[in-house]
Design a protein around this motif. Structure first.
Motif, PDB file in Angstrom:
ATOM      1  N   LEU A  64       0.831  -1.207   0.000  1.00 57.62           N
ATOM      2  CA  LEU A  64       0.000   0.000   0.000  1.00 57.62           C
ATOM      3  C   LEU A  64       0.860   1.250   0.000  1.00 57.62           C
ATOM      4  O   LEU A  64       0.488   2.270  -0.564  1.00 57.62           O
ATOM      5  N   ARG A  88      -1.368  -9.839  -4.975  1.00 57.54           N
ATOM      6  CA  ARG A  88      -2.534  -9.466  -4.169  1.00 57.54           C
ATOM      7  C   ARG A  88      -3.662 -10.466  -4.266  1.00 57.54           C
ATOM      8  O   ARG A  88      -4.480 -10.554  -3.359  1.00 57.54           O
ATOM      9  N   TYR A  93      -6.663  -9.269   3.388  1.00 57.23           N
ATOM     10  CA  TYR A  93      -6.256  -8.237   4.347  1.00 57.23           C
ATOM     11  C   TYR A  93      -7.453  -7.781   5.157  1.00 57.23           C
ATOM     12  O   TYR A  93      -8.498  -7.463   4.605  1.00 57.23           O
ATOM     13  N   PRO A  95      -8.015  -4.775   7.683  1.00 59.98           N
ATOM     14  CA  PRO A  95      -7.391  -3.615   8.324  1.00 59.98           C
ATOM     15  C   PRO A  95      -7.870  -3.451   9.764  1.00 59.98           C
ATOM     16  O   PRO A  95      -8.932  -3.970  10.132  1.00 59.98           O
ATOM     17  N   VAL A  99     -13.533  -0.547   7.930  1.00 57.79           N
ATOM     18  CA  VAL A  99     -14.701   0.266   7.576  1.00 57.79           C
ATOM     19  C   VAL A  99     -15.259  -0.262   6.265  1.00 57.79           C
ATOM     20  O   VAL A  99     -14.550  -0.344   5.272  1.00 57.79           O
ATOM     21  N   ASN A 103     -24.266   1.339   3.231  1.00 58.75           N
ATOM     22  CA  ASN A 103     -25.472   1.238   2.407  1.00 58.75           C
ATOM     23  C   ASN A 103     -25.602  -0.111   1.714  1.00 58.75           C
ATOM     24  O   ASN A 103     -26.631  -0.389   1.111  1.00 58.75           O
ATOM     25  N   PHE A 112     -19.099  -7.201  -4.056  1.00 58.41           N
ATOM     26  CA  PHE A 112     -18.244  -6.102  -4.535  1.00 58.41           C
ATOM     27  C   PHE A 112     -16.768  -6.500  -4.439  1.00 58.41           C
ATOM     28  O   PHE A 112     -16.015  -6.392  -5.415  1.00 58.41           O
ATOM     29  N   PHE A 113     -16.359  -7.000  -3.255  1.00 64.32           N
ATOM     30  CA  PHE A 113     -14.945  -7.342  -3.093  1.00 64.32           C
ATOM     31  C   PHE A 113     -14.574  -8.574  -3.927  1.00 64.32           C
ATOM     32  O   PHE A 113     -13.449  -8.678  -4.405  1.00 64.32           O
TER      33      PHE A 113
ATOM     34  N   ILE B   9     -15.585  -0.562  -9.790  1.00 63.13           N
ATOM     35  CA  ILE B   9     -15.657   0.637  -8.944  1.00 63.13           C
ATOM     36  C   ILE B   9     -16.733   1.579  -9.485  1.00 63.13           C
ATOM     37  O   ILE B   9     -17.565   2.101  -8.729  1.00 63.13           O
ATOM     38  N   LYS B  12     -20.280   0.471  -8.785  1.00 62.31           N
ATOM     39  CA  LYS B  12     -20.668   0.672  -7.383  1.00 62.31           C
ATOM     40  C   LYS B  12     -21.043   2.138  -7.133  1.00 62.31           C
ATOM     41  O   LYS B  12     -22.084   2.431  -6.528  1.00 62.31           O
ATOM     42  N   ASP B  16     -24.792   3.246  -6.181  1.00 66.07           N
ATOM     43  CA  ASP B  16     -24.972   3.937  -4.894  1.00 66.07           C
ATOM     44  C   ASP B  16     -25.837   5.183  -5.078  1.00 66.07           C
ATOM     45  O   ASP B  16     -26.730   5.460  -4.277  1.00 66.07           O
ATOM     46  N   GLU B  83     -13.189   8.382   1.314  1.00 68.28           N
ATOM     47  CA  GLU B  83     -12.736   7.008   1.592  1.00 68.28           C
ATOM     48  C   GLU B  83     -11.542   7.027   2.555  1.00 68.28           C
ATOM     49  O   GLU B  83     -11.445   6.204   3.456  1.00 68.28           O
ATOM     50  N   ARG B  86     -12.843   7.995   6.114  1.00 70.16           N
ATOM     51  CA  ARG B  86     -13.627   6.952   6.770  1.00 70.16           C
ATOM     52  C   ARG B  86     -12.757   5.746   7.088  1.00 70.16           C
ATOM     53  O   ARG B  86     -13.096   4.939   7.940  1.00 70.16           O
ATOM     54  N   GLY B  87     -11.638   5.609   6.376  1.00 68.24           N
ATOM     55  CA  GLY B  87     -10.743   4.491   6.647  1.00 68.24           C
ATOM     56  C   GLY B  87     -10.952   3.308   5.726  1.00 68.24           C
ATOM     57  O   GLY B  87     -10.457   2.217   5.996  1.00 68.24           O
ATOM     58  N   SER B  88     -11.695   3.506   4.640  1.00 67.54           N
ATOM     59  CA  SER B  88     -11.943   2.386   3.739  1.00 67.54           C
ATOM     60  C   SER B  88     -10.993   2.382   2.542  1.00 67.54           C
ATOM     61  O   SER B  88     -11.019   1.460   1.739  1.00 67.54           O
ATOM     62  N   ASP B  90      -7.602   2.098   2.452  1.00 67.13           N
ATOM     63  CA  ASP B  90      -6.550   1.086   2.509  1.00 67.13           C
ATOM     64  C   ASP B  90      -7.048  -0.267   2.032  1.00 67.13           C
ATOM     65  O   ASP B  90      -6.340  -0.986   1.324  1.00 67.13           O
ATOM     66  N   LEU B  91      -8.263  -0.603   2.445  1.00 68.76           N
ATOM     67  CA  LEU B  91      -8.806  -1.898   2.048  1.00 68.76           C
ATOM     68  C   LEU B  91      -8.990  -1.952   0.527  1.00 68.76           C
ATOM     69  O   LEU B  91      -8.626  -2.939  -0.118  1.00 68.76           O
ATOM     70  N   LEU B  92      -9.522  -0.873  -0.040  1.00 66.20           N
ATOM     71  CA  LEU B  92      -9.693  -0.823  -1.502  1.00 66.20           C
ATOM     72  C   LEU B  92      -8.353  -0.969  -2.212  1.00 66.20           C
ATOM     73  O   LEU B  92      -8.225  -1.710  -3.184  1.00 66.20           O
ATOM     74  N   LEU B  93      -7.354  -0.248  -1.689  1.00 67.18           N
ATOM     75  CA  LEU B  93      -6.052  -0.264  -2.359  1.00 67.18           C
ATOM     76  C   LEU B  93      -5.314  -1.582  -2.153  1.00 67.18           C
ATOM     77  O   LEU B  93      -4.338  -1.852  -2.838  1.00 67.18           O
ATOM     78  N   SER B  94      -5.771  -2.404  -1.190  1.00 72.52           N
ATOM     79  CA  SER B  94      -5.124  -3.702  -1.001  1.00 72.52           C
ATOM     80  C   SER B  94      -5.645  -4.731  -1.998  1.00 72.52           C
ATOM     81  O   SER B  94      -5.169  -5.851  -2.059  1.00 72.52           O
ATOM     82  N   MET B  95      -6.652  -4.349  -2.770  1.00 70.91           N
ATOM     83  CA  MET B  95      -7.206  -5.244  -3.793  1.00 70.91           C
ATOM     84  C   MET B  95      -6.271  -5.255  -5.013  1.00 70.91           C
ATOM     85  O   MET B  95      -5.420  -4.381  -5.143  1.00 70.91           O
ATOM     86  N   GLU B 101      -6.719   3.014 -11.672  1.00 72.45           N
ATOM     87  CA  GLU B 101      -7.999   2.329 -11.936  1.00 72.45           C
ATOM     88  C   GLU B 101      -9.055   2.747 -10.928  1.00 72.45           C
ATOM     89  O   GLU B 101     -10.218   2.971 -11.276  1.00 72.45           O
ATOM     90  N   THR B 271       1.042   7.767  -5.165  1.00 74.58           N
ATOM     91  CA  THR B 271       1.525   7.034  -3.983  1.00 74.58           C
ATOM     92  C   THR B 271       0.693   7.417  -2.777  1.00 74.58           C
ATOM     93  O   THR B 271       0.176   8.500  -2.707  1.00 74.58           O
TER      94      THR B 271
END
Lengths: 313, 271
Positions: A64, A88, A93, A95, A99, A103, A112-113, B9, B12, B16, B83, B86-88, B90-95, B101, B271
């Protein structure tokens, strides 16, 4: 890339290798020269104070954030290199304080994931079931409790049958029952050959559960090994609690007098003996010679917490 | 670059906005305003009822030029910083996804929601009015809708850029509002002021090009220039040389207003 990862038969081969990794933000050295090798199939714990650099190291292992110096490889491939997608797809992972999207429902979250990971959406429902959320699949995440969100986050990490799991404080918000079933799942994954890297603040929780661990302070790895290795490295004293009748206190004292014992304390119905690790067997032998006057004996090894403070103080 | 990741992405983001009825609300606002303007736009001249498509488009342009930039900025200002906060993120970027993209997916999903509500909102009005419009009028109206979409996309691109640069959501929203004030209210006044203060001596040559430095002005020129009835009603655009008023050229400028902020955003977000 897939083929360059050690296969299941290679359990114990280095899988995640960090070499001379540093992360500097100006004058702040968040991670300051870390070398680590995490072996295929092991459950590896990373512990340290807040701000010790665990999360930064985690994020670098996931690719990351790029290291200021050094490199991190998973199965031989650089985590930020050209093969990053293949790397990956082998990684799940969770975290710290995950979060998710309020919705979406639990099931939609996993869809989604799954799409992002290139995994069939059909995996979503069984994965929800695995973490005990099947009953809440169609409820919005907004209505989930903290523990349910954490479990949904774990389910997300499990999508696509990853070979490696990075779990940052995974049991935050879980009740004791859920923590047990979480670790049961981890044990099962381990038997399937999954490598897990876990951080936790609750040292008592992981000390019996990890194969090896590393203690981080101020951006450096202070020690690594099994819990037992670390106990020996830090060389903390052991405590014996010897249950004897009051009139036998002196007998215990004299039996141990010729040994290297740090302290002997008399209490109501027992004697507490503190000694160095190397004196442990000699103490047990000396007590055994007291011919049944010893009614009970417990040995308290230093806990992971003691070891941790031994290293970090 | 993997299109599938961008599409995941984007879809979604789009769904939404459909689900939380954002698209519906914006489309209804556009429909309501457009109908009111079509029927009462000429009330100042002492008449009500639909008169001409030129006047209607001209009135709609004045409205859209305020409304669409605002809506686009509000839609996009927290795309990334939201994002992150809210802290979401890192999780997205770990995909298995690159940052580019993710950024493009966010942008395209939001742009699709904005375009959809713009076309649905104004398109409905076109259908209502279609009985009274000839082909030429429909062509102009279609051009108006298309340029409205482009205007929205340009300001959305600026919004996404802000959302990459801003340290938190509060600052991003402040920057978004400042951006709106600058391009929609202040920019033309500055140019006009410069013209007046220098007695028209300054910048006569480069003036038209300076108008291209504001997507809202590009939108205005695109729509008004071809309508002879109303061109003179729109002060600044009258200085615009007809040679430059080629819709393709102006369309390209609009595209640049979409691509350049996104490019800067992706550079900053790398980065």
């Amino acid at each position: 890339m897939e083929s360059s990862l050690p296969s299941l038969n290679d359990a114990g081969a280095p899988l995640i290798v960090a070499h001379g990794v540093r992360k500097h933000y100006g004058n702040i050295h968040a991670v300051d020269g870390v070398d680590l090798d995490i072996r295929s199939g092991e459950l590896f714990g990373l512990i340290g104070h807040n701000g010790a650099g665990k999360s930064t190291l985690f994020k670098m292992m996931l690719g990351l954030i790029p290291p200021t110096a050094g490199d991190i490889r998973i199965g031989g491939a650089l985590v930020t290199g050209r093969d990053f997608r293949a790397v990956r797809r082998t990684v799940g992972y969770l975290p710290e304080n995950v979060v998710l999207y309020d919705n979406l429902t639990g099931l939609e979250t996993l869809w989604f994931f799954a799409r992002l990971k290139g995994v069939s959406p059909a995996q979503a429902a069984p994965t929800l079931e695995r973490v005990g959320l099947a009953h809440a699949a169609k409820r919005r995440v907004r209505e989930y409790s903290k523990g349910m969100r954490q479990r949904l986050g774990f389910a997300q990490a499990l999508l696509g049958k990853p070979r490696i799991l990075f779990l940052d404080e995974p049991t935050t918000g879980l009740d004791p029952e859920a923590i047990r079933s979480f670790y049961a799942t981890l044990r099962q994954l381990r038997s399937e050959g999954v490598t897990t890297v876990i951080t936790s603040h609750i040292l008592a929780e992981i000390q019996e559960r990890v194969d090896r661990l590393a203690i981080m302070t101020a951006g450096k790895v202070q020690a690594r090994g099994t819990v037992q290795d670390l106990r020996e490295q830090v060389d903390l004293p052991l405590w014996f609690s010897v249950r004897v009748a009051k009139e036998d206190f002196e007998a215990v004292r004299s039996a141990l007098s010729h040994l290297q014992v740090d302290a002997i304390e008399a209490h109501d119905d027992h004697v507490k003996v503190r000694c160095r690790r190397e004196a442990k067997m000699a103490v047990i032998e000396a007590l055994a010679r007291l011919d049944g006057r010893v009614r009970d004996l417990t040995v308290r090894e230093p806990s992971l917490e003691d070891v941790f403070f031994g290293f970090s103080d | 670059m993997e299109i599938a990741q961008i599409a995941t992405i984007a879809s979604k983001e789009f769904w939404d906005r459909i689900r939380n009825r954002w698209v519906l609300a914006v489309a209804l606002v556009f429909t309501a305003f457009a109908l009111v303007i079509a029927y009462f736009g000429a009330a100042q001249q002492g008449s009500v009822g639909f008169r001409s498509i030129d006047i209607t488009i001209a009135s709609l342009v004045s409205l859209v030029i305020y409304l669409i930039p605002l809506i686009a900025l509000v839609l996009g200002f927290d795309a990334i910083v939201g994002e992150r906060e809210r802290g979401s993120l890192d999780l997205l970027l770990s995909m298995p996804i690159t940052r580019l993209e993710l950024l493009l997916g966010k942008y395209l999903g939001l742009a699709a929601a904005l375009a959809f509500s713009t076309i649905a909102g104004f398109g409905l009005v076109a259908i209502v009015l279609s009985a009274r419009l000839d082909l030429n009028a429909l062509y102009h109206y279609f051009g108006f809708m298309l340029s409205s979409v482009l205007l929205g996309c340009a300001f959305l691109s600026l919004a996404v850029m802000l959302s990459v640069f801003a340290a938190d959501r509060t600052r991003a929203s402040g920057l978004a509002i400042a951006t709106w004030f600058f391009f929609v209210l202040v920019f033309d006044l500055l140019l006009l002021g410069a013209l007046v203060v220098t007695g028209g001596q300054w910048g006569g040559e480069i003036f038209p090009y300076l108008l291209l430095a504001n997507p809202a002005d590009v939108f205005r020129i695109l729509n008004i220039f071809s309508l002879d009835d109303v061109r003179t009603l729109y002060g600044l655009t009258t200085v615009f040389p007809p040679a430059l008023a080629n819709p393709w050229l102006l369309g390209l400028v609009m595209l640049a207003w979409i691509v350049v902020p996104l490019g800067i955003a992706s550079w900053r977000f790398r980065t």
